[in-house]
Design a protein around this motif. Structure first.
Motif, PDB file in Angstrom:
ATOM      1  N   PRO A  87      42.106  33.220  30.898  1.00 50.50           N
ATOM      2  CA  PRO A  87      43.176  33.872  30.158  1.00 50.50           C
ATOM      3  C   PRO A  87      44.459  33.043  30.163  1.00 50.50           C
TER       4      PRO A  87
ATOM      5  N   ASN B  44      41.104  40.951  28.711  1.00 49.66           N
ATOM      6  CA  ASN B  44      40.176  40.340  29.651  1.00 49.66           C
ATOM      7  C   ASN B  44      38.747  40.707  29.280  1.00 49.66           C
TER       8      ASN B  44
ATOM      9  N   ASN C 173      35.278  40.742  31.560  1.00 50.72           N
ATOM     10  CA  ASN C 173      34.693  40.452  32.862  1.00 50.72           C
ATOM     11  C   ASN C 173      33.189  40.209  32.676  1.00 50.72           C
TER      12      ASN C 173
END
Ligand SMILES: C[S@@+](CC[C@H](N)C(=O)[O-])C[C@H]1O[C@@H](n2cnc3c(N)ncnc32)[C@H](O)[C@@H]1O
Length: 273
Positions: free
Chosen positions: A160, A197, A199
């Motif tokens: 990121p 984000n 994951n």
């Protein structure tokens, strides 16, 4: 599982839904599905009532549930404005505990939001427990393999980047221009969404939303929230339904009574208790 789920349907976001999310071809689709599968029905994750209100207006016996009280407040206001009656319950799916049992439960655009795969499995178990024997769950699903989420999976492989103004790390910057609309009270709302984000270990995408309110071009309010979205392939979701105890799982493509085609980005799961 008492912890709060991470959803963004609060405050100005709920207002945005109430003001601008009306209609859609899925309303008629789910209405026909309820008529075919039977009543009473529950619209789980009913939000501000985009589907629920037309159902009730048309005389269907359908209750609503949702994790977000602000969404339900708008839904209740809309019901009251038309003198329509139904039961609304402020409950997340994984905590669903209602007095009634249903012949049909529909979930439209509301599955896999806010929690983990464990929450979702528990949610499906509870949904199943609220169905009558032979009752049906009808659940729509955006296919990640064929939608923007595939790009998000790839993006999740890169680190990121930090937002210049806030220092917060995010996979995407805010879009330069938001979706800007005039609200019923004459103020302007501006909505932007970005992917914070992804994951890879959990398969959870975190998205961030920002709604700003303007009166006469002066910014008077800004609200920012996040939502966690569990990303499921078709097979993974089928497996989850099986683990929750559902049987006779059928998957149809688009909003049609046909198999899933190569180019479909949406499918519908039909599962029996
Ligand atoms: C995208 S909106 C869809 C609302 C409505 N079904 C429609 O199609 O217009 C998603 C809704 O699901 C609710 N929701 C999200 N996660 C939930 C959960 N775990 N349990 C119950 N409701 C949830 C949100 O509060 C929101 O109202």
């Amino acid at each position: 599982m008492e912890e709060a789920i991470k959803i963004w349907h609060h405050g100005l976001v709920a207002r945005w839904w109430a003001e601008f999310n009306e209609g859609g071809e899925d309303v008629e689709y789910f209405k026909r599905a309820i008529l075919a599968s039977g009543q009473p029905a529950l619209d789980a994750g009913c939000g501000t009532g985009r589907l629920l209100i037309p159902f009730v207006r048309d005389g269907l016996d359908v209750d609503g549930s949702d994790a977000a009280p602000d969404m339900l407040d708008w839904c209740q206001k809309k019901l009251d404005s038309e003198d329509l009656k139904t039961q609304l319950h402020a409950q997340a799916m994984h905590q669903l505990d209602l007095p009634r049992r249903y012949q049909t439960i529909v979930i439209c655009g509301a599955f896999g939001l806010g929690g983990t795969r464990d929450h979702d499995l528990e949610g499906l178990r509870r949904i199943r427990a609220h169905l009558r024997p032979e009752g049906r769950l009808i659940l729509d699903h955006h296919i990640p393999e064929r939608s923007a989420s595939q790009g998000e999976l790839a993006a999740g492989l890169s680190a990121p980047a930090a937002d210049k103004s806030t220092g917060r790390r995010s996979l995407q910057p805010w879009p330069e221009h938001g979706d800007h609309r005039r609200a019923a009270d004459g103020s302007d709302l501006d909505l932007r969404v970005r992917l914070r984000n992804f994951n890879l270990a959990t398969g959870i995408a975190t998205r961030e939303i920002c709604v700003r309110q303007f009166i006469d071009d002066r910014e008077v309010a800004t609200e920012t929230y996040e939502i966690d979205i569990c990303v499921y392939s078709i097979d993974a979701l089928r497996g989850l339904l099986e683990s929750a105890g559902f049987s006779e799982i059928r998957i149809t493509g688009g909003l049609e009574e046909r198999p899933v085609h190569e180019g479909d980005s949406l499918c519908v799961f039909h599962a029996t208790r």
